[in-house]
Motif scaffolding. Structure first.
Motif, PDB file in Angstrom:
ATOM      1  N   GLY A 155       0.896  -1.328   0.084  1.00 53.08           N
ATOM      2  CA  GLY A 155       0.023  -0.190   0.286  1.00 53.08           C
ATOM      3  C   GLY A 155       0.413   1.063  -0.276  1.00 53.08           C
ATOM      4  N   TRP A 156       1.886   1.604   0.458  1.00 55.98           N
ATOM      5  CA  TRP A 156       2.712   2.298   0.702  1.00 55.98           C
ATOM      6  C   TRP A 156       3.425   2.652  -0.706  1.00 55.98           C
ATOM      7  CZ3 TRP A 156       7.854   4.312  -0.671  1.00 55.98           C
ATOM      8  CH2 TRP A 156       8.199   5.199   0.368  1.00 55.98           C
ATOM      9  N   SER A 157       3.812   1.214  -1.463  1.00 55.46           N
ATOM     10  CA  SER A 157       4.230   1.704  -2.434  1.00 55.46           C
ATOM     11  C   SER A 157       2.766   2.563  -3.619  1.00 55.46           C
ATOM     12  CB  SER A 157       4.244   0.325  -3.389  1.00 55.46           C
ATOM     13  OG  SER A 157       5.061   0.371  -4.727  1.00 55.46           O
ATOM     14  N   LYS A 158       1.984   1.915  -3.549  1.00 58.77           N
ATOM     15  CA  LYS A 158       0.472   3.001  -4.761  1.00 58.77           C
ATOM     16  C   LYS A 158       0.686   4.626  -4.080  1.00 58.77           C
ATOM     17  CE  LYS A 158      -2.563   2.863  -7.061  1.00 58.77           C
ATOM     18  NZ  LYS A 158      -2.178   1.987  -8.765  1.00 58.77           N
ATOM     19  N   TYR A 159       0.797   4.772  -2.575  1.00 62.76           N
ATOM     20  CA  TYR A 159       0.601   5.765  -2.427  1.00 62.76           C
ATOM     21  C   TYR A 159       2.017   6.478  -2.793  1.00 62.76           C
ATOM     22  CZ  TYR A 159      -3.549   5.837   0.127  1.00 62.76           C
ATOM     23  OH  TYR A 159      -5.518   5.771   0.307  1.00 62.76           O
ATOM     24  N   PHE A 160       3.622   6.742  -2.636  1.00 59.05           N
ATOM     25  CA  PHE A 160       4.369   6.892  -3.033  1.00 59.05           C
ATOM     26  C   PHE A 160       4.169   7.605  -4.669  1.00 59.05           C
ATOM     27  CE2 PHE A 160       8.540   5.988  -5.223  1.00 59.05           C
ATOM     28  CZ  PHE A 160       9.409   6.495  -3.941  1.00 59.05           C
ATOM     29  N   TRP A 176       7.657  -1.472 -12.313  1.00 58.32           N
ATOM     30  CA  TRP A 176       8.704  -1.860 -11.077  1.00 58.32           C
ATOM     31  C   TRP A 176       8.317  -0.667  -9.945  1.00 58.32           C
ATOM     32  CZ3 TRP A 176      12.779  -4.730 -11.595  1.00 58.32           C
ATOM     33  CH2 TRP A 176      13.628  -5.216 -12.281  1.00 58.32           C
ATOM     34  N   THR A 177       7.153  -1.231 -10.084  1.00 62.69           N
ATOM     35  CA  THR A 177       6.235  -0.821  -8.878  1.00 62.69           C
ATOM     36  C   THR A 177       4.906  -1.360  -8.961  1.00 62.69           C
ATOM     37  OG1 THR A 177       4.660   1.394  -9.876  1.00 62.69           O
ATOM     38  CG2 THR A 177       6.767   2.420  -8.831  1.00 62.69           C
ATOM     39  N   LYS A 178       4.632  -2.819  -9.215  1.00 65.10           N
ATOM     40  CA  LYS A 178       3.333  -3.476  -9.155  1.00 65.10           C
ATOM     41  C   LYS A 178       3.992  -5.001  -8.952  1.00 65.10           C
ATOM     42  CE  LYS A 178      -0.692  -4.130 -11.177  1.00 65.10           C
ATOM     43  NZ  LYS A 178      -2.032  -3.482 -12.393  1.00 65.10           N
ATOM     44  N   ARG A 192      -0.161 -14.635 -13.421  1.00 67.36           N
ATOM     45  CA  ARG A 192       1.487 -13.883 -13.803  1.00 67.36           C
ATOM     46  C   ARG A 192       0.674 -12.645 -14.644  1.00 67.36           C
ATOM     47  NH1 ARG A 192       4.987 -10.613 -14.463  1.00 67.36           N
ATOM     48  NH2 ARG A 192       6.727 -11.066 -15.016  1.00 67.36           N
ATOM     49  N   VAL A 193       0.866 -11.337 -14.125  1.00 71.22           N
ATOM     50  CA  VAL A 193       0.616  -9.893 -14.083  1.00 71.22           C
ATOM     51  C   VAL A 193       1.691  -9.355 -14.999  1.00 71.22           C
ATOM     52  CG1 VAL A 193       1.180  -7.784 -13.843  1.00 71.22           C
ATOM     53  CG2 VAL A 193      -0.077  -9.214 -12.366  1.00 71.22           C
ATOM     54  N   PRO A 194       1.048  -9.272 -16.844  1.00 69.42           N
ATOM     55  CA  PRO A 194       1.598  -9.259 -17.691  1.00 69.42           C
ATOM     56  C   PRO A 194       2.569  -7.374 -17.477  1.00 69.42           C
ATOM     57  CG  PRO A 194       0.337  -9.245 -18.501  1.00 69.42           C
ATOM     58  CD  PRO A 194      -0.004  -9.864 -16.870  1.00 69.42           C
ATOM     59  N   ASP A 195       4.452  -7.561 -17.861  1.00 70.64           N
ATOM     60  CA  ASP A 195       5.116  -6.898 -17.437  1.00 70.64           C
ATOM     61  C   ASP A 195       5.268  -5.922 -15.909  1.00 70.64           C
ATOM     62  OD1 ASP A 195       5.170  -6.627 -20.371  1.00 70.64           O
ATOM     63  OD2 ASP A 195       3.265  -5.370 -20.783  1.00 70.64           O
ATOM     64  N   ALA A 196       4.772  -6.943 -15.498  1.00 69.00           N
ATOM     65  CA  ALA A 196       5.511  -6.276 -13.642  1.00 69.00           C
ATOM     66  C   ALA A 196       6.437  -7.060 -13.013  1.00 69.00           C
ATOM     67  CB  ALA A 196       4.313  -6.423 -12.850  1.00 69.00           C
ATOM     68  N   TYR A 197       7.329  -6.710 -12.887  1.00 66.31           N
ATOM     69  CA  TYR A 197       8.633  -7.679 -12.953  1.00 66.31           C
ATOM     70  C   TYR A 197       8.672  -7.510 -11.040  1.00 66.31           C
ATOM     71  CZ  TYR A 197       9.328  -7.280 -17.911  1.00 66.31           C
ATOM     72  OH  TYR A 197       8.889  -7.363 -19.464  1.00 66.31           O
ATOM     73  N   PHE A 198       8.866  -6.271 -10.018  1.00 66.38           N
ATOM     74  CA  PHE A 198       9.296  -6.583  -8.852  1.00 66.38           C
ATOM     75  C   PHE A 198       8.769  -4.867  -8.292  1.00 66.38           C
ATOM     76  CE2 PHE A 198      12.506  -5.576  -5.354  1.00 66.38           C
ATOM     77  CZ  PHE A 198      12.752  -6.809  -5.709  1.00 66.38           C
ATOM     78  N   ASN A 199       8.170  -4.940  -7.286  1.00 67.83           N
ATOM     79  CA  ASN A 199       7.504  -3.468  -6.255  1.00 67.83           C
ATOM     80  C   ASN A 199       8.962  -3.117  -5.990  1.00 67.83           C
ATOM     81  OD1 ASN A 199       6.665  -1.359  -4.955  1.00 67.83           O
ATOM     82  ND2 ASN A 199       3.785  -3.473  -4.746  1.00 67.83           N
ATOM     83  N   LEU A 200       9.533  -2.395  -6.699  1.00 70.25           N
ATOM     84  CA  LEU A 200      10.453  -1.949  -6.037  1.00 70.25           C
ATOM     85  C   LEU A 200      10.193  -0.605  -4.197  1.00 70.25           C
ATOM     86  CD1 LEU A 200      13.835  -1.553  -5.891  1.00 70.25           C
ATOM     87  CD2 LEU A 200      13.058   0.411  -7.788  1.00 70.25           C
ATOM     88  N   PRO A 201       9.720   0.063  -4.331  1.00 71.53           N
ATOM     89  CA  PRO A 201       9.489   1.120  -3.409  1.00 71.53           C
ATOM     90  C   PRO A 201       9.085   0.497  -2.390  1.00 71.53           C
ATOM     91  CG  PRO A 201       8.441   1.936  -6.068  1.00 71.53           C
ATOM     92  CD  PRO A 201       9.179   0.646  -5.903  1.00 71.53           C
ATOM     93  N   ALA A 202       8.383  -1.079  -2.300  1.00 74.16           N
ATOM     94  CA  ALA A 202       7.592  -1.502  -1.258  1.00 74.16           C
ATOM     95  C   ALA A 202       9.223  -2.322  -0.922  1.00 74.16           C
ATOM     96  CB  ALA A 202       6.467  -3.040  -1.709  1.00 74.16           C
ATOM     97  N   PHE A 203      10.437  -2.930  -1.499  1.00 75.07           N
ATOM     98  CA  PHE A 203      11.156  -3.484  -1.191  1.00 75.07           C
ATOM     99  C   PHE A 203      12.172  -2.685   0.212  1.00 75.07           C
ATOM    100  CE2 PHE A 203      15.629  -4.608  -2.090  1.00 75.07           C
ATOM    101  CZ  PHE A 203      15.443  -6.259  -0.915  1.00 75.07           C
ATOM    102  N   ILE A 204      11.790  -1.337  -0.735  1.00 74.69           N
ATOM    103  CA  ILE A 204      12.873  -0.198  -0.132  1.00 74.69           C
ATOM    104  C   ILE A 204      12.447   0.028   0.635  1.00 74.69           C
ATOM    105  CG2 ILE A 204      14.166   2.311  -0.634  1.00 74.69           C
ATOM    106  CD1 ILE A 204      14.346   1.310  -4.244  1.00 74.69           C
ATOM    107  N   ILE A 417       6.610  -9.099  -4.586  1.00 75.57           N
ATOM    108  CA  ILE A 417       6.096 -10.337  -5.408  1.00 75.57           C
ATOM    109  C   ILE A 417       4.907 -10.701  -4.942  1.00 75.57           C
ATOM    110  CG2 ILE A 417       8.896 -10.670  -5.984  1.00 75.57           C
ATOM    111  CD1 ILE A 417       8.286 -13.150  -4.348  1.00 75.57           C
ATOM    112  N   LEU A 418       4.191 -10.376  -4.060  1.00 73.72           N
ATOM    113  CA  LEU A 418       3.068 -10.750  -3.675  1.00 73.72           C
ATOM    114  C   LEU A 418       1.984 -10.102  -4.225  1.00 73.72           C
ATOM    115  CD1 LEU A 418       3.319 -13.224  -0.938  1.00 73.72           C
ATOM    116  CD2 LEU A 418       3.564 -13.778  -3.210  1.00 73.72           C
ATOM    117  N   PRO A 419       0.988 -10.324  -4.400  1.00 77.43           N
ATOM    118  CA  PRO A 419      -0.139  -9.212  -4.332  1.00 77.43           C
ATOM    119  C   PRO A 419      -1.280  -8.815  -2.937  1.00 77.43           C
ATOM    120  CG  PRO A 419      -1.259 -10.956  -4.721  1.00 77.43           C
ATOM    121  CD  PRO A 419       0.437 -11.055  -4.787  1.00 77.43           C
TER     122      PRO A 419
END
Length: 552
Positions: A155-160, A176-178, A192-204, A417-419
């Motif tokens: 959720g933080w990533s989405k608001y970011f 890189w945000t989903k 699998r979500v097309p063209d989505a690889y890694f939620n970078l803001p959530a990780f950071i 990586i998880l929804p």
């Protein structure tokens, strides 16, 4: 402390974990070991000899509780559950969850005032139901805090992303945000979500919070208090400003007609939503995980637990009423529902403020969740159920730094990586199970230790609060989705395998350093000196403590 006192203190830790008795059947011996409990006296000793820094006050605890409770529930789950489960009646779902949480909070407060030791429900269960039940709830709490923090990080990533779009007109790539995966509720499978690889803001954000927690509990609490103050101000500002835009037609129908699925609207949808948003009330549980770092735990823990829950519940109800009143519930299926609602009604000046408040609020939830989980690991490792490294305290910062780093890293990967829906449901069922066992624990101690000192005692007589709280938690647990319950049982099965191969054989309660059978046929010395220990003699009716000199 002299050698005799040290040895006696060490041995008094153990209760009925005595060696196998003469003529005791093998099955009975192993069964007895599974349900060995820790005495209140040994728990008090844990508190006195803790190496954790005692720095927290009642104010700190209340802010930690609010910091964890007010976050994903308001800024993330209000919209998703309103749109897919309860409609405008989501406010009823929060009230139901709040009532169930209130009963659990009263039980938590009583146990926390009696047993001011880190570990929360794990420690309380060890003192009431025995080792194997304590392991189950401890393993459950590990999942609860880990997945809870990961949920909020998403959720933080989405608001970011929204903040940068609103304030700077910068749009980040969804690649890189989903999350790269989604969960299909119809097929009950990941896709699998097309063209989505890694939620970078959530990780950071997960990694940043992990580093902060390693540097000290008081520093973390101070940062949390500042963030929580900002969060509460912005939530109140949103409620006051957006309430002028309420359209009564948006409340019709208040309880949408059920669409054929148990969780989709109707009365069953309200309860299903309640089981999901129960995740929102996990915060006061995190207060009890810091027990050994509180200056006056018997007084301050109940204040922190009950105070944080009360303030948070009022804010939840207010936000739900306003949110579903200004925007049709069908539009709220978004990880950032408040931001969406503010834009939809034209309150452009409030957009960036809400985005900042959401980021602050969600940051404090990640902080307090990742603060709680390593302390569960610490308590379990101190009891021998996990390897010793999990109980190591940093020599300078006096925090459980190894488990903090480990859990923070796992949280970061999970959030990347998880929804969000899968993470939230897993957290809720874990929380409900913990609350159920805490209520049962209060009931047991009311019978087995009626005269034990209680700085706080849940009102309503010996049975009303714990029984009602347990039934409410159980009711919400059985209304959770089938997939969530299945995942919980899989997690529990993994935990029981670990306990069988490690925890059972390394438990300090059941495998003391100095042991002896009643007939003296088996001895294991603690060192090469003469020591005085206590021998535990198990009879059919009670446990007798007999002092006896043992020479190595």
């Amino acid at each position: 402390m002299n050698e005799k006192q040290v040895t006696k203190s060490r041995y008094s830790f153990y209760t009925s974990g005595a060696p196998r008795q003469p003529k005791e059947p093998t099955w009975k011996y192993h069964w007895r070991r599974l349900f060995t409990i820790k005495t209140l006296e040994s728990l008090e000793s844990d508190q006195e000899h803790s190496k954790l820094k005692k720095a927290l006050t009642a104010f700190d605890l209340t802010m930690i509780g609010i910091g964890n409770v007010i976050g994903a529930g308001i800024f993330v789950l209000t919209g998703v559950t309103a749109a897919t489960n309860a409609g405008p009646a989501i406010v009823i779902s929060f009230i139901i969850s709040g009532i169930a949480a209130a009963f659990a909070a009263l039980s938590y407060s009583e146990l926390a005032s009696m047993i001011p030791v880190s570990g929360s429900a794990y420690t309380y269960t060890y003192a009431t139901m025995g080792e194997v039940m304590a392991w189950i709830i401890g393993w459950d709490l590990i999942l609860e805090y880990l997945v809870g923090a990961a949920t909020v990080a998403v959720g933080w990533s989405k608001y970011f992303v929204i903040l940068f779009s609103d304030a700077f007109h910068v749009d980040f790539s969804e690649s890189w945000t989903k999350s790269p995966f989604s969960f299909n509720t119809d097929t009950q499978s990941f896709e699998r979500v097309p063209d989505a690889y890694f939620n970078l803001p959530a990780f950071i954000i997960s990694i940043i919070v992990t580093f902060l927690l390693i540097f000290g509990i008081k520093e973390s609490a101070r940062v949390n208090a500042i963030i929580v103050s900002v969060k509460i101000f912005i939530i109140v500002l949103f409620v006051l400003a957006a309430s002028t835009k309420i359209d009564p037609d948006n409340y019709k129908p208040f309880v949408p007609k059920n669409e054929g699925s148990f969780s989709k609207f109707g009365v069953s949808g309200i309860f299903s939503a309640a089981s999901i948003v129960f995740f929102s009330y996990i915060g006061f549980d995190s207060v009890s995980t810091t027990s050994q770092e509180v200056r006056n735990p018997q007084r301050d823990l109940p204040i922190g637990i009950i105070g944080s829950l009360g303030i948070s519940t009022v804010l939840y109800i207010a936000v739900c009423l306003v949110l579903t009143g200004i925007v049709p519930y069908t539009k709220l299926d978004d990880p950032a529902p408040i931001g969406l609602a503010v834009r939809d009604v034209g309150l452009r000046w409030l957009e960036i403020i809400v985005d900042i408040g959401a980021l602050a609020g969600l940051s404090s939830v990640i902080l307090t969740s990742l603060m709680g989980q390593p302390r569960i690991f610490y308590s379990m490792a101190s009891d021998g159920l996990f390897p010793k490294f999990a109980a190591k305290i940093h020599p300078k910062y006096r925090t459980p730094y190894i488990t903090t780093a480990l859990t923070g890293t796992i949280c970061a990967i999970a959030s990347a990586i998880l929804p969000i829906d899968v993470l939230a449901e897993l957290t809720s069922v874990g929380t409900l199970l913990a609350f159920f066992l805490v209520n049962i624990g209060v009931l047991i101690l009311r019978k087995t230790a009626p005269d034990a000192p209680r700085k706080f005692k849940a009102p309503g007589g010996p049975y009303f609060v714990p029984i009602t709280g347990a039934l409410l938690s159980l009711l919400l647990l059985v209304t959770a989705t089938k997939a969530s319950i299945e995942r919980l049982f899989i997690w529990m099965a993994i935990g029981l395998i670990i306990y069988a191969f490690y925890g059972r054989t390394h438990s300090k309660v059941n495998n003391p350093s100095v042991i002896e059978t009643i007939d003296g046929s088996q001895e294991k010395a603690i060192d090469s000196s003469n020591v005085n220990i206590e021998e535990v003699k198990v009879t059919d009716t009670n446990v007798e403590i007999i002092e006896k000199d043992i020479e190595s």
